[in-house]
Design a protein around this motif. Structure first.
Motif, mmCIF file in Angstrom:
data_model
loop_
_atom_site.group_PDB
_atom_site.id
_atom_site.type_symbol
_atom_site.label_atom_id
_atom_site.label_comp_id
_atom_site.label_asym_id
_atom_site.label_seq_id
_atom_site.Cartn_x
_atom_site.Cartn_y
_atom_site.Cartn_z
ATOM 1 N N VAL A 1 0.853 -1.186 0.000
ATOM 2 C CA VAL A 1 0.000 0.000 0.000
ATOM 3 C C VAL A 1 0.886 1.231 0.000
ATOM 4 N N ILE A 2 0.541 2.179 -0.849
ATOM 5 C CA ILE A 2 1.234 3.464 -0.906
ATOM 6 C C ILE A 2 0.286 4.501 -0.323
ATOM 7 N N LEU A 3 0.726 5.181 0.721
ATOM 8 C CA LEU A 3 -0.036 6.284 1.291
ATOM 9 C C LEU A 3 0.679 7.571 0.908
ATOM 10 N N ALA A 4 -0.041 8.441 0.218
ATOM 11 C CA ALA A 4 0.508 9.730 -0.201
ATOM 12 C C ALA A 4 -0.242 10.822 0.557
ATOM 13 N N PHE A 5 0.324 11.252 1.684
ATOM 14 C CA PHE A 5 -0.251 12.365 2.436
ATOM 15 C C PHE A 5 0.122 13.651 1.703
ATOM 16 N N TYR A 6 -0.827 14.579 1.603
ATOM 17 C CA TYR A 6 -0.558 15.847 0.921
ATOM 18 C C TYR A 6 -1.366 16.954 1.587
ATOM 19 N N PRO A 7 -0.907 18.205 1.472
ATOM 20 C CA PRO A 7 -1.551 19.305 2.209
ATOM 21 C C PRO A 7 -2.996 19.607 1.811
ATOM 22 N N ALA A 8 -3.279 19.742 0.516
ATOM 23 C CA ALA A 8 -4.627 20.193 0.157
ATOM 24 C C ALA A 8 -4.937 19.953 -1.313
ATOM 25 N N ASP A 9 -6.186 19.585 -1.580
ATOM 26 C CA ASP A 9 -6.671 19.554 -2.952
ATOM 27 C C ASP A 9 -6.556 20.968 -3.524
ATOM 28 N N LEU B 1 -2.700 2.448 -4.190
ATOM 29 C CA LEU B 1 -2.334 3.836 -3.904
ATOM 30 C C LEU B 1 -3.516 4.558 -3.286
ATOM 31 N N MET B 2 -3.261 5.279 -2.196
ATOM 32 C CA MET B 2 -4.273 6.093 -1.521
ATOM 33 C C MET B 2 -3.702 7.483 -1.277
ATOM 34 N N GLY B 3 -4.416 8.517 -1.704
ATOM 35 C CA GLY B 3 -4.058 9.882 -1.344
ATOM 36 C C GLY B 3 -4.804 10.242 -0.062
ATOM 37 N N ILE B 4 -4.165 10.982 0.836
ATOM 38 C CA ILE B 4 -4.800 11.355 2.106
ATOM 39 C C ILE B 4 -4.515 12.823 2.400
ATOM 40 N N SER B 5 -5.577 13.586 2.640
ATOM 41 C CA SER B 5 -5.436 14.954 3.128
ATOM 42 C C SER B 5 -6.595 15.251 4.069
ATOM 43 N N VAL B 6 -6.541 16.419 4.702
ATOM 44 C CA VAL B 6 -7.594 16.797 5.644
ATOM 45 C C VAL B 6 -8.799 17.411 4.947
ATOM 46 N N ASP B 7 -8.782 17.495 3.619
ATOM 47 C CA ASP B 7 -9.951 17.999 2.893
ATOM 48 C C ASP B 7 -11.119 17.034 3.049
ATOM 49 N N GLY C 1 -2.708 23.235 10.062
ATOM 50 C CA GLY C 1 -3.895 22.386 10.101
ATOM 51 C C GLY C 1 -4.059 21.547 8.851
ATOM 52 N N THR C 2 -2.927 21.163 8.230
ATOM 53 C CA THR C 2 -2.954 20.334 7.028
ATOM 54 C C THR C 2 -2.017 19.147 7.209
#
Length: 167
Positions: free
Chosen positions: A42-50, A76-82, A122-123
């Motif tokens: 599993v690839i987790l790609a944390f990123y600040p914001a859409d 692959l999963m992208g993860i952000s607080v959006d 907060g991101t």
């Protein structure tokens, strides 16, 4: 107790540590639970914001490289607080073919467990994790927030996992 600990900050898990479990929305009515992906890298790609320029470029690159990730049987999963609706619009506009997970409420809870939360903004940080088939952290990278880390490190980690005797 330090201020960081009081704020709920966690250290980034180390290579070999079990990946912190989570369940997050992938659509308004669907969830993804990490343990359900057991048996796949599993690839987790944390990123600040859409909608931010660097994030858009990073996720577009991952979308282009997705066939290579899948060649290693990786998810692959992208993860952000959006929120989930923001993710849906962004994924549709960018024609992304992988889930964007909403670490929205409680805000940044998963990012915090992975040591990938930017408390002052907060991101989420721009952080990459490769999790092996057994659910352990195999590789991670924390990129400066304004720099697209590319996919080379992820591909190298997946190649390493695919060698006999690994994972």
């Amino acid at each position: 107790m330090s201020n960081a600990a009081a704020d709920g900050e966690h250290a980034m898990p180390k290579v070999g540590d079990p990946a912190p479990e989570f369940t997050l929305h992938s659509t308004p009515d669907q969830w993804v639970t990490l343990s359900e992906l057991s048996g796949h890298p599993v690839i987790l790609a944390f990123y600040p914001a859409d909608w931010s320029p660097v994030c858009g470029d990073e996720l577009a690159l991952f979308n282009e490289v997705l066939p290579e990730f899948r060649r290693y049987d990786a998810e692959l999963m992208g993860i952000s607080v959006d929120g989930v609706w923001c993710h849906a619009a962004f994924a549709r506009e960018r024609k992304l073919h992988f889930p964007l997970l909403a670490d929205f409420e409680p805000k940044g809870a998963v990012s915090r467990r992975y040591g990938a939360y930017r408390f002052h903004e907060g991101t989420s940080e721009r952080a990459l994790f490769v999790i092996d088939r057994a659910g352990r952290i195999a590789w991670h990278y924390l990129s400066p927030v304004g720099i697209n880390p590319g996919a080379d490190g992820v591909l190298t980690a997946l190649e390493h996992l695919s060698k006999p005797g690994r994972d």
